[in-house]
Enzyme design. Sequence first.
Site, PDB file in Angstrom:
ATOM      1  CE1 TYR A  36      20.726 -14.148  -3.901  1.00 31.71           C
ATOM      2  CE2 TYR A  36      19.938 -13.469  -1.738  1.00 31.71           C
ATOM      3  CZ  TYR A  36      20.851 -13.356  -2.759  1.00 31.71           C
ATOM      4  OH  TYR A  36      21.890 -12.468  -2.651  1.00 31.71           O
ATOM      5  CG  ASP A  37      16.631 -15.474   1.932  1.00 31.62           C
ATOM      6  OD1 ASP A  37      17.458 -14.640   1.504  1.00 31.62           O
ATOM      7  OD2 ASP A  37      15.462 -15.175   2.231  1.00 31.62           O
TER       8      ASP A  37
ATOM      9  CB  SER B 144      21.956  -6.407   4.158  1.00 30.50           C
ATOM     10  OG  SER B 144      20.910  -7.264   3.876  1.00 30.50           O
TER      11      SER B 144
ATOM     12  CD  GLU C 147      10.719  -0.853  11.923  1.00 31.76           C
ATOM     13  OE1 GLU C 147      10.970  -0.267  10.863  1.00 31.76           O
ATOM     14  OE2 GLU C 147      11.067  -0.437  13.037  1.00 31.76           O
TER      15      GLU C 147
ATOM     16  CE  LYS D 203      13.253  -8.427   4.855  1.00 34.60           C
ATOM     17  NZ  LYS D 203      13.841  -7.451   3.968  1.00 34.60           N
TER      18      LYS D 203
ATOM     19  CE  LYS E  50      14.633  -1.372  11.904  1.00 31.48           C
ATOM     20  NZ  LYS E  50      14.071  -0.225  11.203  1.00 31.48           N
TER      21      LYS E  50
ATOM     22  CE  LYS F 130      14.027 -12.134   3.573  1.00 31.80           C
ATOM     23  NZ  LYS F 130      14.297 -12.403   2.155  1.00 31.80           N
TER      24      LYS F 130
HETATM   25  S1  IVH Z   1      16.178  -1.515   8.753  1.00 39.06           S
HETATM   26  C1  IVH Z   1      20.724  -1.203   9.219  1.00 39.06           C
HETATM   27  N1  IVH Z   1      13.560  -1.720   8.546  1.00 39.06           N
HETATM   28  O1  IVH Z   1      15.074  -5.022   4.180  1.00 39.06           O
HETATM   29  C2  IVH Z   1      19.330  -1.714   9.123  1.00 39.06           C
HETATM   30  N2  IVH Z   1      14.867  -2.480   6.730  1.00 39.06           N
HETATM   31  O2  IVH Z   1      16.710  -7.413   4.174  1.00 39.06           O
HETATM   32  C3  IVH Z   1      18.736  -1.411   7.836  1.00 39.06           C
HETATM   33  N3  IVH Z   1      13.567  -3.313   4.818  1.00 39.06           N
HETATM   34  O3  IVH Z   1      18.110  -3.414   3.462  1.00 39.06           O
HETATM   35  C4  IVH Z   1      17.421  -1.907   7.541  1.00 39.06           C
HETATM   36  N4  IVH Z   1      11.584  -2.937   5.658  1.00 39.06           N
HETATM   37  O4  IVH Z   1      15.904  -2.600   2.305  1.00 39.06           O
HETATM   38  C5  IVH Z   1      14.744  -1.953   7.947  1.00 39.06           C
HETATM   39  N5  IVH Z   1      11.241  -1.788   8.472  1.00 39.06           N
HETATM   40  C6  IVH Z   1      12.410  -2.005   7.887  1.00 39.06           C
HETATM   41  C7  IVH Z   1      12.502  -2.556   6.583  1.00 39.06           C
HETATM   42  C8  IVH Z   1      13.763  -2.786   6.055  1.00 39.06           C
HETATM   43  C9  IVH Z   1      12.250  -3.378   4.613  1.00 39.06           C
HETATM   44  C10 IVH Z   1      14.577  -3.747   3.824  1.00 39.06           C
HETATM   45  C11 IVH Z   1      15.774  -2.872   3.678  1.00 39.06           C
HETATM   46  C12 IVH Z   1      16.936  -3.707   4.119  1.00 39.06           C
HETATM   47  C13 IVH Z   1      16.427  -5.082   3.793  1.00 39.06           C
HETATM   48  C14 IVH Z   1      17.170  -6.159   4.538  1.00 39.06           C
END
Ligand code: IVH
Length: 686
Positions: free
Chosen positions: A38-39, A84, A115, A117, A293, A317
């Site tokens: 998909y990516d 996202s 952190e 994901k 971040k 990823k």
């Molecule tokens: S921060 C504005 N932190 O991954 C930034 N997202 O692929 C918002 N996700 O939409 C996301 N773990 O649903 C953030 N530690 C994490 C995350 C995380 C999973 C998900 C989240 C996001 C998606 C993006």
Amino acid sequence: MSETSDPANRIAELRGILLRHNDLYYRSSQPEIADVEYDALKAELAGLEEMHPGLAHADSPAATVGDDRIEGFVTRRHLQPMLSLDNTYNEGEVREFAARLERMFPGQRLAFTVETKMDGLAASLVYENGQLVRVVTRGNGTEGDDITHNLPCLQGVPRVLASVPGGFPVPSLVEVRGEIYMTFSEFRRVNAAREEAGEPLYANPRNLASGTVKQLVCPRDRSLRVVTYGLGQCEPEVPSTQAALNEALRSWGLPVGDFFQLVEGAEGVWEAITKLDEKRHAFDYPTDGAVVKLNDTALQREAGFTSKAPRWAMAYKFAPEQAETRLRDITLQVGRTGVLTPVAELEPVLLSGSTISRATLHNESEILRKDIRVGDTVVIEKAGEVIPAVVRVVLEKRPAEAVPFDFAACASGLGLDAERVQDQAAWRLKTPSEEQRIRRLFHFASKQCLDIDGLGHAVAEQLVTKGLVQNPTEIYRQTKEQLLGLEKFAETSADNLLAAIGVSKTRELWRVIHAIGIPNVGAQTAKDLARHFRSLDALMNATADQLLVTHVGSKGGISHESVIEGVGKIVASSIQTYFSDPLHRQWVEDLRSSGVSLVETQPQAAVVEGVAGKTFVLTGTLPALGRDAAREMIEKAGGKVAGSVSKKTHYVVAGEEAGSKLDKARELGVAVLDEAGLRALLGAVG
Ligand code: IVH
């Protein structure tokens, strides 16, 4: 997949493909392809749109976050959009991300957080004065579905935020952002129970988590968890760093991730990612990467956002894990429409913590494209517990005697009488096997079809294997004595099943159309067909032109124009082929003689002038009517209810707390009605 050289064509094609996969992933919780694939498609589209800005579009799936909203839920607007993340599989791009921010803020040594994901679905927990008031899915990023009623499934979500002396004060209003997920152990528990009941298994925890949350009635037999990692709106003030934010969430009593590191520079970021990759295999939940971040909140603000993602964060990823093993055999799995799916039977091998002995091969052309042969050593891959797939063959290890795969020979070797479907990669049985009969009956009785309570997979299997039901329509000929012959069937269960079979005779026409299993006709198309044809006979006897208008141009070119929504060339020909089979026409007669209703009982469309043929979009809460009743009234009057506002929308019915759909309606100049306006318009039938 056809790789066309014309960028406009390829862009259009990719958009179509991605929209379909978005829908499967976000709305149906049933993705067909792995995230990596998909990516890659998304990256290809983004690349093409960048090269050809004239062909780019703000609505493109490359520029938006998808949409998880489904029918039946109340929509809520987020105070701050839920975005996202840009993602990559590449170390160089992670380093470039850090370097870019360092260039943006020269002379500063930048701190980053790394952190986990989590692989689940994004949600926003809204707390007012420390009290949990609502849980909302991401939706389209601007507004999402209200899933507060499913809170009993979500473990560990505090109803009240704890206020800790010396800690960050509990905000008066806060949107806490996090991920809803299911642990591997819970996933295994749910699947074990399904296996026991003879029901098909769920593919992976992520899909099961999103499928669970997207229920209108809270499923009490499954538990989900939440991890929190960010904030949307936060009043009166936000923590000054990501690390302080993580600490604040924890102090308020919210669950945070197991891995959180504060590091400096690209080097520090990469080290932390490597460490996370080593540790994550021991976690009892699915992770698909690391999120990096920028630590300082003020700098985050300065870095800003693109339309879909922050410039101050990025997801790395982890590439799906792979393993090598030997392909012992290729077998064929039979679906309910008789389509044969080739399955790789493998020498068992350990991959991502579980033993794999089967993998999907998708279809014939996939096998031929990858030149997969029995006896080959193959590389298999498992991304986030999606059913593993065979990626490629290790040619150097091919045995001399391995021969190219021959689908026809394989089918006949298994005693299956199959043929290739014209113009498609699929092979289908000419005469149904027992497995197909079971699946067909199970489908016929399922919730989205004739909804026969008590006729699950295990019962369908017995009915077929005991020779009681060959064709699904024979379910109406069952007697109590026959049912009593089934395992675990006593007086009451037999009576109940007979009663449920009786009830199913008066269901709506679209359910019958869906139940009889016309290839490529799903529930929505069945509804459109029912509304259009109003009886099964009319559909059965429809001419090609009644299904699809064909134009022959002056130069002899042929084009098609849909007369029924959702019915294009493939569906139209599928319907005609289906009813050209005398067996299927016999089924219709069987249903008729069993007393099954084969006509649309809703009043004829076009009863209400101004409503018939018009498209409505409902948004916000309709206090008196409720959305379901409003929809029903509109449909009875011959109108159609759609999910999103476009130029083709005739009316937007806006209730309380109407969100972005109302804005969109105003922007496009679409007429907006309130509840009273809708009643007035419906007049006679209201
Ligand atoms: S921060 C504005 N932190 O991954 C930034 N997202 O692929 C918002 N996700 O939409 C996301 N773990 O649903 C953030 N530690 C994490 C995350 C995380 C999973 C998900 C989240 C996001 C998606 C993006």
